[in-house]
Design a protein around this motif. Structure first.
Motif, PDB file in Angstrom:
ATOM      1  N   ARG A 199       0.837  -1.210   0.000  1.00  0.00           N
ATOM      2  CA  ARG A 199       0.000   0.000   0.000  1.00  0.00           C
ATOM      3  C   ARG A 199       0.873   1.261   0.000  1.00  0.00           C
ATOM      4  O   ARG A 199       0.624   2.208  -0.755  1.00  0.00           O
ATOM      5  CB  ARG A 199      -0.903   0.018   1.233  1.00  0.00           C
ATOM      6  N   ALA A 203       1.059   4.069  -2.971  1.00  0.00           N
ATOM      7  CA  ALA A 203       0.708   5.466  -2.682  1.00  0.00           C
ATOM      8  C   ALA A 203       1.866   6.397  -2.998  1.00  0.00           C
ATOM      9  O   ALA A 203       1.672   7.504  -3.520  1.00  0.00           O
ATOM     10  CB  ALA A 203       0.306   5.591  -1.216  1.00  0.00           C
ATOM     11  N   ASP A 208      -3.645   4.496  -7.081  1.00  0.00           N
ATOM     12  CA  ASP A 208      -4.700   4.077  -6.154  1.00  0.00           C
ATOM     13  C   ASP A 208      -4.649   2.566  -5.947  1.00  0.00           C
ATOM     14  O   ASP A 208      -4.267   1.816  -6.848  1.00  0.00           O
ATOM     15  CB  ASP A 208      -6.081   4.451  -6.705  1.00  0.00           C
ATOM     16  N   PRO A 210      -7.670   0.595  -4.520  1.00  0.00           N
ATOM     17  CA  PRO A 210      -8.997   0.474  -3.904  1.00  0.00           C
ATOM     18  C   PRO A 210      -9.210  -0.920  -3.320  1.00  0.00           C
ATOM     19  O   PRO A 210      -8.524  -1.882  -3.698  1.00  0.00           O
ATOM     20  CB  PRO A 210      -9.950   0.735  -5.075  1.00  0.00           C
TER      21      PRO A 210
END
Length: 336
Positions: A199, A203, A208, A210
């Motif tokens: 993650r 980032a 993204d 999701p």
């Protein structure tokens, strides 16, 4: 006559804890000493002085509890621990928890009852009451690969954060913009660390991630198969997938093979990478990009840490770096 097992059952502690109390070990808590001595008085227990003397010299055995011996990572880890232990004059008793917390505690209970000098454990989940009790009772314990909340024991683990950063940078450089991850179980510490690192890297690259592109499996092939199928049939299909361990990657590859011409092509349509390398990943076509763990070194280091604990030394945590191995499955589309 009452036995040490009877006293342990009455006091609701392990036989190793009873032995420590009766031998006058200063590391036992006041509360535990009171429970054991009360149980011994009630049962009129008389310790066998000869057996106690033999136990005080140690058994020269250690226990190793791994979460799934069918996973090649843990097979290699077990071999490394056994080789290092043999060289140090110790024998190893292995228990396969099969990713079951109940089976894990079953083996921990048996090994403590057999008076092993120490335990190396790969926890199935982060919290284990029996491991917590054993560590609180000053048993010699070292954790490997996954943390266990509330267990005061040093851990040896593979740090994959840097390698995951490098992987995501590579995926972005090759034009991928919709990354996804087949993560492991949320309760497994190693799974959570890999997901968090992925993650953060995504980032950092301004992309993204999701929830529709994050699917949790159970670290086994079947869940990898089903998770990739779910990802590829969703409305937000990825162009790059990172799989959190080797067995789940095999399941994902099985799904692609079953789908045949309906499946995205690797790497033209889909980049595929996995945390944890396996010998046959370099034999596949295309070959599979993987993050290589220092598995043998982890086993050797865990054994060294445990022997230091047995000697009464303070032992810090150990983190060993992983290495990214780039292969054909994440090549740029134009390269093929």
């Amino acid at each position: 006559m009452a036995t040490i097992k009877d006293v342990a059952q009455r006091a609701q502690v392990s036989t190793a804890s009873v032995s420590r109390v009766l031998s006058g070990d200063a590391r036992t808590s006041a509360e535990m000493r009171e429970r054991v001595l009360t149980a011994a008085r009630e049962l009129r227990f008389r310790p066998n002085a000869v057996a106690r003397s033999l136990r005080s010299t140690g058994t020269r055995t250690i226990g190793l509890v791994v979460s799934d011996l069918l996973n090649p990572f843990f097979t290699e880890l077990t071999r490394a621990v056994e080789d290092a232990a043999r060289a140090a004059g110790y024998a190893v008793i292995v228990g396969n928890a099969d990713e079951s917390p109940e089976q894990q505690d079953h083996y921990v209970r048996i090994l403590l009852g057999r008076q092993v000098d120490g335990l190396i454990v790969v926890p199935t989940v982060e919290t284990s009451p029996l491991l917590h009790e054993a560590a609180a009772s000053d048993h010699n314990i070292v954790l490997v690969d996954r943390r266990a909340v509330g267990v005061d024991a040093p851990i040896a683990l593979a740090d994959g954060a840097t390698a995951i950063d490098e992987l995501v940078d590579h995926l972005v450089a090759t034009g991928r913009r919709r990354p996804a991850i087949l993560a492991g179980p949320d309760l497994a510490g190693s799974s959570r660390e890999r997901l968090a690192a992925f993650r953060a890297a995504v980032a950092r690259c301004g992309l993204d991630l999701p929830e529709s592109r994050v699917i949790h499996g159970d670290f086994r092939a079947g869940s990898g198969h089903d998770a990739l199928a779910a990802l590829l049939t969703g409305d937000d299909a990825p162009d790059a997938v990172f799989v959190a361990n080797g067995p789940m990657a095999l399941g994902a590859l099985q799904h692609l093979a079953e789908a045949g011409g309906r499946a995205p092509r690797v790497p033209e349509d889909l980049a595929l990478a996995v945390f944890d390398d396996m010998p046959w990943f370099s034999l596949l076509r295309p070959t599979l990009t993987a993050i290589q763990q220092p598995t043998a070194a982890l086993g050797e280091r865990a054994l060294s840490m445990l022997l230091a604990r047995i000697r009464g030394e303070d032992v810090p945590d150990e983190r060993l770096e992983c290495r990214l191995v780039l292969r054909e499955s994440t090549e740029p589309r134009s390269a093929r």
